[in-house]
Design a protein around this motif. Structure first.
Motif, PDB file in Angstrom:
ATOM      1  N   MET A 207     -41.412  66.595  35.022  1.00 37.85           N
ATOM      2  CA  MET A 207     -39.984  66.839  35.223  1.00 37.85           C
ATOM      3  C   MET A 207     -39.770  67.560  36.546  1.00 37.85           C
ATOM      4  O   MET A 207     -40.279  68.658  36.773  1.00 37.85           O
ATOM      5  CB  MET A 207     -39.443  67.715  34.088  1.00 37.85           C
ATOM      6  N   ASP A 208     -39.037  66.926  37.445  1.00 39.91           N
ATOM      7  CA  ASP A 208     -38.652  67.552  38.709  1.00 39.91           C
ATOM      8  C   ASP A 208     -37.390  68.367  38.456  1.00 39.91           C
ATOM      9  O   ASP A 208     -36.272  67.852  38.514  1.00 39.91           O
ATOM     10  CB  ASP A 208     -38.412  66.468  39.767  1.00 39.91           C
ATOM     11  N   ALA A 209     -37.577  69.639  38.155  1.00 41.03           N
ATOM     12  CA  ALA A 209     -36.469  70.475  37.709  1.00 41.03           C
ATOM     13  C   ALA A 209     -35.592  70.980  38.843  1.00 41.03           C
ATOM     14  O   ALA A 209     -34.503  71.505  38.585  1.00 41.03           O
ATOM     15  CB  ALA A 209     -37.006  71.675  36.917  1.00 41.03           C
ATOM     16  N   THR A 210     -36.044  70.835  40.087  1.00 47.43           N
ATOM     17  CA  THR A 210     -35.217  71.301  41.201  1.00 47.43           C
ATOM     18  C   THR A 210     -34.413  70.171  41.842  1.00 47.43           C
ATOM     19  O   THR A 210     -33.220  70.325  42.083  1.00 47.43           O
ATOM     20  CB  THR A 210     -36.063  72.030  42.263  1.00 47.43           C
ATOM     21  N   HIS A 211     -35.039  69.022  42.096  1.00 50.34           N
ATOM     22  CA  HIS A 211     -34.245  67.902  42.616  1.00 50.34           C
ATOM     23  C   HIS A 211     -33.228  67.414  41.584  1.00 50.34           C
ATOM     24  O   HIS A 211     -32.222  66.799  41.940  1.00 50.34           O
ATOM     25  CB  HIS A 211     -35.156  66.748  43.043  1.00 50.34           C
TER      26      HIS A 211
END
Length: 286
Positions: A203-207
């Protein structure tokens, strides 16, 4: 996740699997300088070692998909690879970086442990095949981001393209889906659906909290939502979390509005690790 998960060895010390403790892919959005990249790699690596989370340093030598010509792109291929090689050697952590053209694939595979296919390029067949071939030849792992325009089950076609090259080491990354103009949303069902491929899911939680083009000539974002997205993903069960981290995000070269502040990272990781252990206790024996 309820589906069986492949275990993908990125290095001898970092293995990705949806039923394993999560790993962290983290660093600044782009390499701003040698000194800055080494500092952040050392700081984040030390935090992960203290907390007990496998760590992969991530930064881009070129940000090719800038909102405008005024956007800073990075230090370039040659200097970027030299910096990544130094981080790999001196900090002792695996390194991950984007590739943007077919010509970059093999040079990057000589240095990086993971080659990342950017979200906007995940449907470009010749490019995907070139990344897969370079990874298969070198034994590297591919980190492929799901485009903001794709349904999660569409990633099965990207997986098939990579597998056709002999590449069987990959992770699939969720980074949200376009919702109207200048906004992304995350559907946790996407993590479950992509896990049906059998490959680790990140999971790319910032993008995912980015607001594309929201600042006119650059993207905005709401970093306050990063912990929300990260908690939800850990609750579903993922192999890894991708989080851009910066010591001064308000003055970062790119993606500052959605980057995690370095001085808040440890507390966030400790919270997420506790959730991960509770979620995966039946699977990993906690």
């Amino acid at each position: 996740m309820t589906q069986p998960s492949k275990h993908i060895a990125v290095t001898d010390t970092v293995t990705l699997g949806n039923d394993l403790p999560f790993a962290l892919q983290s660093g600044p959005c782009q390499i701003e300088s040698r000194e800055h990249a080494l500092m952040l790699a050392g700081e984040i690596s030390a935090i992960c070692a203290e907390v007990g989370i496998p760590y992969i340093f991530k930064a881009s030598f070129d940000k090719a998909n800038r909102s405008s010509l005024a956007g800073r792109r990075g230090v370039g291929l040659a200097q970027g690879l030299a910096i990544l090689a130094e981080i790999r050697e001196t900090i002792g952590c695996p390194v991950l970086t984007d590739v943007h053209t077919e010509a970059q694939c093999r040079p990057v595979a000589e240095v990086a442990d993971m080659l990342q296919i950017p979200a906007f390029l995940c449907r470009q067949t010749d490019f995907v095949l070139a990344v897969g071939e370079a990874a298969a030849e070198s034994g590297r792992t591919v980190n492929v981001k799901k485009g903001q325009f794709l349904a999660p089950w569409d990633m099965a076609n990207v997986v098939a393209k990579l597998e056709s090259t002999g590449c069987t080491k990959m992770a699939l990354v969720e980074r949200g889906v376009t919702f109207g103009y200048g906004n992304l949303v995350v559907d946790p069902r996407s993590l479950y659906e992509m896990a049906k491929t059998g490959y680790p899911v990140v999971m790319d939680a910032t993008h995912a909290v980015q607001m594309p083009g929201a600042l006119g000539n650059a993207s905005g974002g709401k970093r306050e939502y990063v912990p929300v997205i990260a908690r939800a993903a850990v609750g579903v069960g993922v192999a890894g979390l991708f989080m851009e981290v910066h010591d001064d995000p308000d003055n970062a070269a790119s993606d500052g509005p959605n980057s995690v502040r370095l001085d808040t990272l440890k507390d966030l990781l400790m919270e997420l690790l506790a959730l991960d252990r509770a979620r995966k206790a039946p699977m990993i024996g906690h």
